[in-house]
Scaffold this active site. Structure first.
Site, mmCIF file in Angstrom:
data_model
loop_
_atom_site.group_PDB
_atom_site.id
_atom_site.type_symbol
_atom_site.label_atom_id
_atom_site.label_comp_id
_atom_site.label_asym_id
_atom_site.label_seq_id
_atom_site.Cartn_x
_atom_site.Cartn_y
_atom_site.Cartn_z
ATOM 1 N N GLU A 232 38.868 48.635 48.445
ATOM 2 C CA GLU A 232 37.840 47.902 48.149
ATOM 3 C C GLU A 232 37.863 48.042 46.316
ATOM 4 O O GLU A 232 37.045 47.263 45.816
ATOM 5 C CB GLU A 232 36.452 48.537 48.528
ATOM 6 N N ASP B 42 61.293 23.099 34.400
ATOM 7 C CA ASP B 42 60.751 23.292 35.570
ATOM 8 C C ASP B 42 59.080 22.800 35.380
ATOM 9 O O ASP B 42 58.765 22.328 34.300
ATOM 10 C CB ASP B 42 60.442 24.987 35.730
ATOM 11 N N PRO C 283 41.407 40.925 42.992
ATOM 12 C CA PRO C 283 41.011 39.582 43.157
ATOM 13 C C PRO C 283 39.739 39.366 42.178
ATOM 14 O O PRO C 283 39.668 38.313 42.198
ATOM 15 C CB PRO C 283 40.439 39.875 44.632
ATOM 16 N N ARG D 48 61.934 35.238 34.921
ATOM 17 C CA ARG D 48 62.584 33.959 34.750
ATOM 18 C C ARG D 48 62.708 33.729 33.367
ATOM 19 O O ARG D 48 63.369 32.764 32.922
ATOM 20 C CB ARG D 48 61.989 32.633 35.767
#
Ligand code: 4FL
Length: 241
Positions: free
Chosen positions: A117, A170, A90, A155
């Protein structure tokens, strides 16, 4: 492309990498995904992969020794620091289309799935790491972000998508969201398909779709619209002319 994934939960990847387009790409030899169980590189009796943070505080930290031993095994045939090591976190930079396309041009990728963590910071001093977040939310671990990265990169590998599924048309290839799609039946629960789509007028259909894509992007993702290279026609469509 070869992709090495270092994880505490290798079982989580089984179905995601066996089904659909990724499964087919692996069977066709276009994708060589190798899963590494970090815990197998722990040398203590209990196969410890996490420990308490120095300085105190809640949660646990991923230990450096098993992770470094595992990475050394993965990178054993490479000159040290040559391959970038992608670490899901994150705290990372946000994943985006340009990064995914760049990575698709590499021969190999190495992914480390973060947990707890965080990871002992010395990982970043010892290896050429790049911390990557897939969005501003916290998950139970970095396995799903690693699957997202593998899926998005795959992809863009030649031959992975069939002609029907081409990556070029796309979203993000022109920086706009896609227009609405409809299929049969023409009337469902009183809701009709927009008549222009049934008209057979290719130019009118193209203009309708382009306008819908523009309106949708302005409504939902004004940040994307601001960056898009709009034509004179686009500006007219947006103005409703
Ligand atoms: C990683 C969340 C990348 C979003 C918990 C462990 C995460 C994450 N992007 N959450 N890793």
């Amino acid at each position: 492309m070869r992709i090495d994934i270092l994880t505490l939960f290798p079982d989580m990847f089984e179905s995601a990498f066996s089904a659909s387009i990724i499964g087919r790409a692996r069977q066709n030899g276009l994708l060589d995904i190798r899963l590494w169980d970090i815990r197998l590189f722990a040398t203590d009796r209990h196969k410890t992969a996490d420990d308490k943070p120095y300085g105190g505080g809640p949660g646990m930290v991923m230990k450096i020794e098993p992770l470094a031993a595992c990475l050394d095994a993965v990178l054993s045939e490479e000159p040290p620091l040559a391959l970038p090591v992608i670490v899901t976190s994150p705290q990372g930079r946000l994943l985006h289309d340009a990064l995914v396309r760049e990575w698709a041009g590499y021969e190999r990728l190495v992914l480390v799935c973060g947990h707890y963590e965080g990871i002992d910071e010395r990982l970043h001093q010892l290896y050429n790491t790049m911390e990557i977040s897939i969005g501003d939310y916290v998950l139970t671990g970095g396995e799903l972000p690693a699957m997202v990265i593998v899926d998005a990169v795959s992809r863009f590998l030649p031959g992975v998508l069939g002609g029907e599924e081409s990556a070029l048309g796309d979203c993000f290839s022109d920086g706009l969201l896609k227009h609405p799609q409809y299929s049969r039946p023409p009337l469902f629960r009183g809701l009709a398909v927009p008549s222009v789509l049934l008209s057979g007028h290719h130019e009118e259909i193209r203009l309708w779709r382009r306008r819908q894509a523009l309106l949708r992007t302005r409504e939902r993702r004004p940040d994307l619209l601001a960056k898009a290279a709009l034509t004179e026609e686009d500006l007219r469509l947006l103005a409703g002319l």
